[in-house]
Design an enzyme around this catalytic site. Structure first.
Site, PDB file in Angstrom:
ATOM      1  N   ASP A   2      85.352 -20.790 143.537  1.00 23.41           N
ATOM      2  CA  ASP A   2      85.215 -20.387 144.903  1.00 23.41           C
ATOM      3  C   ASP A   2      86.085 -18.638 144.824  1.00 23.41           C
ATOM      4  O   ASP A   2      86.700 -18.521 143.582  1.00 23.41           O
ATOM      5  CB  ASP A   2      85.563 -20.919 145.539  1.00 23.41           C
ATOM      6  CG  ASP A   2      86.009 -20.240 147.285  1.00 23.41           C
ATOM      7  OD1 ASP A   2      85.075 -19.612 147.488  1.00 23.41           O
ATOM      8  OD2 ASP A   2      86.630 -20.113 147.798  1.00 23.41           O
ATOM      9  N   LYS A   3      85.449 -17.676 145.368  1.00 22.97           N
ATOM     10  CA  LYS A   3      85.612 -16.400 145.179  1.00 22.97           C
ATOM     11  C   LYS A   3      87.004 -16.249 146.316  1.00 22.97           C
ATOM     12  O   LYS A   3      88.012 -16.130 146.019  1.00 22.97           O
ATOM     13  CB  LYS A   3      85.059 -15.718 146.040  1.00 22.97           C
ATOM     14  CG  LYS A   3      84.943 -14.055 145.600  1.00 22.97           C
ATOM     15  CD  LYS A   3      84.123 -13.325 146.611  1.00 22.97           C
ATOM     16  CE  LYS A   3      84.263 -12.803 147.704  1.00 22.97           C
ATOM     17  NZ  LYS A   3      85.251 -12.012 148.113  1.00 22.97           N
ATOM     18  N   ARG A  29      76.223 -16.486 149.449  1.00 20.43           N
ATOM     19  CA  ARG A  29      75.783 -16.764 150.968  1.00 20.43           C
ATOM     20  C   ARG A  29      75.419 -18.521 150.569  1.00 20.43           C
ATOM     21  O   ARG A  29      74.534 -19.023 150.923  1.00 20.43           O
ATOM     22  CB  ARG A  29      73.913 -15.997 151.066  1.00 20.43           C
ATOM     23  CG  ARG A  29      74.222 -14.703 151.338  1.00 20.43           C
ATOM     24  CD  ARG A  29      75.116 -14.445 152.597  1.00 20.43           C
ATOM     25  NE  ARG A  29      75.130 -12.853 153.337  1.00 20.43           N
ATOM     26  CZ  ARG A  29      75.630 -13.003 153.629  1.00 20.43           C
ATOM     27  NH1 ARG A  29      76.827 -13.373 154.207  1.00 20.43           N
ATOM     28  NH2 ARG A  29      75.684 -11.392 154.707  1.00 20.43           N
TER      29      ARG A  29
END
Length: 1080
Positions: free
Chosen positions: A373-374, A753
């Protein structure tokens, strides 16, 4: 604590639709109603896996599901039922040791809970000591979140603050059946007063107090139990996740099948040769061993089958049953090294690493793909308000009195700054459109000392925006009696009645509030991602804001767009009715509410946008560089927009300046009228380019990365959906296959997204690639749980978005940087240790049983055991178990600092290198060589008619004991030669095991314990050691058996000294991969 037992009632129809009804108080019943006595579970929670009654059958069933345990059970039963050459104790005792070591209501009551007490069951909050019916709760024991959460009572029961008033309450609660999701709850409460009509109110997770949570900053509350005991959400979350199996465990099963085949082959050969031997009459029935009449009349086929089973029993020790116990102990004890590692300790949260499962330790050394994940994983998730844009004007800096510092993005014809009313509207939107709470006791009546306010929220973004508005003079003061209070730039308190909150979710990617001003106007304020807001506002308002949003995204900032609309009273009545109906629904509530939200959030007006900075985590870039150098492919899966995510990927060095980016996004495929045609064109173009750059060869793709142009791929959620769901008549049903070919040849992939489900889909897609690569997912939030559970190894970050990720993970660490040592050091060592353990167990058991097989050729295939029963039983349990266990826990063939500083070493063990066919054959042939040396070396010694000075001739038990002594010393010294990292524990168990063997042999032979005189091994060991020939033979055969290992060590040392680059030539195990040109 006050508790009052009340009536329980549940209508049959409600039960069929998946709901339950709990009545509170004396509910009026009509003549047409019928009570159905329904029993619910009591309030006990059984978190243990077993009960007193099911422990034995359930535990035995689970243990005998293992191939080795089931095999030894069959062998034991054969020994009990068939006349076999060995005692049932020889297999029954080790099996018993293995099994032993491996094995140890809804009530409708009203409850009063005092401050700092934990809730005894899942409760619906009826009232609290506060005027507004709120209470504060911590759920650290459930999800690790230590911050206080606010829960609310419905407005019709908040006045019930005494026992007497609660006693007069008559109500019915209808809710869904128990389910484990901590953050979801659907219900409604019908409150009966003197009037016939009941007042219905919706119930959600904000009204539910969970068992295990703790009441804070509130003196007391009253609640009614809806779920108790094993039906509480806490109890339901005890259910284990799907079992993950490591590659090593699969290799063990494969090796077991090979060795089982060897066992069957040996038994078949000996059975066949026995009857060939007995085809000669004097061999079949010698004069000294005449058959009985019953033996002569026995059906020959049955006798052959019985002999086959007897040989299987004789050779059954080739299957290492005790290996499973040693592996389990190694995994369990080894997992503590992760928890104890001080490098994983984070002072900020005062915690270290957490191991939720020890079954996958070695899998950390086999990872091929890392999905991360970021936000909160690569970044700090510590948001700082940077700037905002109002009608195209940029505001950056601190407000001075009533003015903000303004700049413009591009030429504006009339104004240098936005209209004053628009500025205030924007700042009010920031103060109202959120779920931020003010820490208790920080608010005061009238004008507030804003510097004293402490904000709390599950989302750091919201706090940053509220603080951003505060910089420009608008301060959110808190919520009081359903009114949101804002202090404006003139230090005046404005109050807005909070009518509805349209909560954020990952699908809508926006949230809204509906408020009523002091003048009676009804306003909707909305904030969300640009892709979620732009389609819902006026087109002419987008352009100026879009420039600002894209510019900030390129800078790596997180952006949100702010919009509003005014709702007419008539429209609000309709909207309010729809929202209430949706909230009251017990079935499909979320879908119905989403439909209403979608209808409300339309025809809005865009005001501006915000930019918030989420700083990169410390050493995130260095960690990704190390993972790349180790040959791992890193994919970033995020819900952020492409520009923001791309900027972060450059900052953390996922993409290098020379990386050529290939884009499969909505922007690139919308250039054509037919999106699928354009997508197919791009996929074909990219595949052609990459196939030209990386032609098929036998060399690993990992090695090619450093020699060719690096490529990175960017894809968004909508394009991924198009790839996965392409129409069948478009001729593009191979989109997925082409897409995967492109991904495999890219060094890094960015997926932006992404919805949570899409993250899991990507992980599953890569897992199913040819070769079944090992995947690892790491994230910090609830939206990462799906991909964490889907991957082979799941890592949770103990971040600021709760502990859902760490709670559902296999391992949890405080920061992303800890992944480097977790994989490159711990993972590397865990894999090498357990791989060596597995190979060693099969090796030493083949050494053990091969002489027994060879002995049959010299005893007429009579099934005569070579070893005494005590030696058969204790070989794996006592004589050879502790040295390999210590090795598998402590060995460091390469220094930990070297492993972390040179990531290329990780590639040498990738692909399960140490448990492939080559290393397995080497260990097997080494065992065959040593077993042959043991037997024939001792056999040649016995060619001398007398080995003792007094002329006594040694018997078969002495012959077997000499072989067994050579065996024990050889396999133990073999492990000593393999040990690179010596500790006092290694010395103790290696030399101690050999000493124990000698001690036991004297004990068993009656020297130390004279009461054992009658058994067949009496004085055998002592008499054997009295012969000089035996001493010389033992020493010589041990040296000959270990000579291949010693020769390999010498050759490796010479090679290391003669290498051109001695700094890179590190100690290398035989079963390491050979990598061309050093460590590419």
């Amino acid at each position: 604590m006050f508790r009052r037992s009340l009536n329980r009632f549940c209508a049959g129809e409600e039960k069929r639709v998946g709901t339950r009804t709990v009545f509170v108080g004396n509910h009026p019943v009509s003549e047409t109603e019928a009570y159905i006595a329904q029993k619910f579970c009591d309030n006990r929670i059984i978190s243990s896996k077993y009960t007193l009654w099911n422990f034995l059958p359930k535990n035995l069933f689970e243990q005998f599901r293992r191939i080795a345990n089931f095999y030894f059970l069959i062998i034991f039963l054969i020994q009990v039922t068939v006349d076999t050459p060995t005692s049932p104790i020889t297999s029954g005792l080790p099996l018993f040791f293995v099994i032993t070591v491996t094995a140890i209501k809804q009530v409708g009551d009203i409850v009063e809970v005092q401050a700092d007490e934990t809730f005894p069951c899942d409760l619906i909050l009826l009232s609290s000591c506060t005027v507004d019916g709120t209470c504060y709760v911590t759920t650290a024991s459930l999800d690790g979140e230590s911050n206080c959460k606010t829960h609310y009572a419905v407005r019709d029961t908040i006045e019930l603050r005494t026992v007497e008033s609660i006693d007069n309450l008559r109500a019915a609660i209808e809710c869904e059946q128990p389910q484990p999701d901590l953050y979801k709850f659907v219900g409604r409460i019908n409150i009966y007063s003197n009037s016939i009509e009941a007042v219905a109110r919706s119930l959600g997770p904000e009204n539910l107090l969970l068992k295990g949570a703790t009441l804070k900053n509130t003196k007391k509350i009253y609640g009614v139990a809806v779920y108790t005991g094993m039906e509480t959400k806490m109890a339901l979350n005890y259910q284990g996740k799907s079992q993950k199996r490591s590659a090593v465990e699969k290799s063990i099963n494969a090796f077991l099948i090979v060795y089982l085949f060897i066992l069957l082959t040996k038994a078949a050969i000996c059975t066949t040769l026995k009857y060939v031997w007995q085809s000669t009459p004097h061999n079949d029935e010698p004069w000294y061993n005449q058959k009985t009449q019953k033996e002569r009349e026995t059906w020959k086929v049955l006798k052959m089958f019985t002999d086959f089973l007897s040989f299987m029993v004789l050779f059954n020790f080739i299957i290492p049953v005790s290996m499973y116990v040693t592996v389990e102990m190694q995994k369990f004890l080894g997992s503590f090294f992760i928890s104890w590692d001080n490098d994983f300790y984070d002072e900020e949260i005062n915690e270290g690493a957490l191991v939720n499962t020890s079954d996958l330790n070695e899998e950390l050394g086999q990872v091929d793909y890392v999905f991360t994940d970021k936000t909160g994983t690569l970044t700090e998730n510590s948001m700082e308000f940077i700037e905002c844009c109002i009608d195209g004007h940029k505001y950056k800096g601190v407000a001075q009195e009533t003015d903000g510092l303004s700049q413009t993005d591009g030429p504006l014809p009339y104004l240098d700054r936005a209209d004053k009313n628009r500025e205030e509207l924007f700042l009010r939107a920031l103060c109202l459109c959120h779920t931020v709470e003010v820490k208790p006791n920080d608010t005061v009546d009238g004008v507030t000392e804003s510097s004293e306010l402490t904000y709390m929220s599950s989302s750091p973004d919201e706090i940053a925006l509220v603080k951003g508005a505060k910089k420009y003079g608008f301060t959110f003061v808190g919520v009081q009696n359903g009114y949101m209070r804002v202090e404006n730039q003139r230090k005046e308190i404005e109050e807005y009645e909070l009518l509805h909150t349209l909560n954020f979710d990952a699908v809508r990617r926006r949230m809204s509030v509906i408020v009523k001003t002091q003048t009676g106007d009804i306003l909707l304020f909305c904030k969300g991602a640009d892709s979620a807001v732009f389609p819902r506002v006026q087109n002419h308002e987008i352009d100026l804001i879009k420039v600002h949003v894209e510019h900030n995204a390129m800078e790596g900032y997180r952006t949100l767009c702010i919009a509003f609309k005014e709702i007419a009273p008539d429209d609000y009545e309709r909207v309010n009715r729809q929202l209430i109906e949706a909230k009251m629904a017990l079935q499909d509530r979320e879908e119905k509410m989403e439909k209403v939200f979608d209808e409300i959030e339309t025809d809005m007006h865009l005001i501006g946008a915000t930019a918030v900075e989420d700083k990169l985590q410390d050493q995130a870039a260095e960690t990704i560089e190390a993972l790349h150098a180790a040959g791992l492919k890193v994919w970033v899966l995020t819900g952020d927009k492409m520009e923001t995510a791309k900027s972060t990927c450059y900052a953390c060095r996922l993409f290098q300046t020379n990386t050529e980016l290939l884009e499969l996004t909505t922007k690139t495929i919308e250039e054509s009228e037919r999106k699928e045609d354009r997508l197919h064109e791009l996929l074909t173009e990219y595949r052609k380019k990459l196939l030209h750059e990386f032609p098929k060869s036998t060399r690993s793709l990992k090695k090619a990365w450093t020699e060719h142009q690096e490529y990175g791929l960017i894809i968004d959620g909508s394009t991924l959906s198009l790839i996965l769901n392409s129409s069948q008549d478009s001729g593009s049903n191979n989109y997925k296959s082409i897409f995967l070919q492109i991904c495999m040849k890219c060094t890094a992939v960015l997926c932006c997204r992404m919805a949570p489900l899409q993250k899991a889909q990507i992980v599953r897609m890569v897992k199913n690639l040819k070769g079944s690569p090992i995947t690892l997912s790491i994230g910090d939030g609830a939206n990462d749980v799906s991909m964490i559970l889907e991957s082979h190894v799941g890592i949770g970050i103990k971040g600021k978005e709760g502990r859902q990720a760490s709670r559902n993970s296999d391992y949890a660490v405080p920061k992303f940087k800890h992944l480097k040592k977790l994989l490159l050091a711990h993972g590397h060592l865990y894999y090498v240790r357990i791989a060596h353990l597995v190979q060693y167990f099969f090796y030493k058991n083949l050494c053990f049983i091969l002489p027994q097989f060879l002995y049959q050729f010299f005893c007429g295939f009579s099934q005569q055991p070579l070893y005494d029963a005590a030696y058969l039983t204790m070989y794996n349990i006592c004589f050879t178990s502790l040295p390999i266990l210590a090795y598998s826990l402590l060995e460091q063939h390469i220094n930990i600092d070297t492993l972390t500083s040179d990531p290329r070493l990780y590639m040498k063990i990738s692909g399960n290198a140490m448990l492939q066919l080559g290393p397995f054959l080497y260990w097997t042939f080494l065992a065959a060589f040593e077993g042959t040396v043991f037997f024939f070396g001792t056999y040649f010694l016995f060619q001398t008619t007398s080995l003792d000075e007094n002329g006594k001739v040694y018997g078969n038990w002495t012959f077997g004991t000499i072989i067994f002594t050579i065996l024990v010393f050889t396999v133990t010294l073999k492990l000593a030669l393999d040990t690179r990292f010596w500790t006092w524990i290694n010395h103790l168990v290696i030399w101690g095991s050999l000493a124990f063997y000698v001690f036991f042999s004297f004990f068993w032979g009656g020297i130390i314990w004279p009461f054992l005189k009658q058994q067949r091994m009496y004085f055998v060991f002592a008499q054997m050691l009295s012969s000089v020939s035996v001493w010389l033979t033992i020493i010589l055969l041990i040296f000959v058996s270990l000579s291949p290992e010693m020769l390999r060590i010498v050759l490796r040392s010479v090679r290391r000294r003669s290498t051109r680059n001695p700094n890179l030539e590190l100690p290398m195990l035989l079963s390491y991969k050979h990598i061309d040109s050093g460590y590419r």
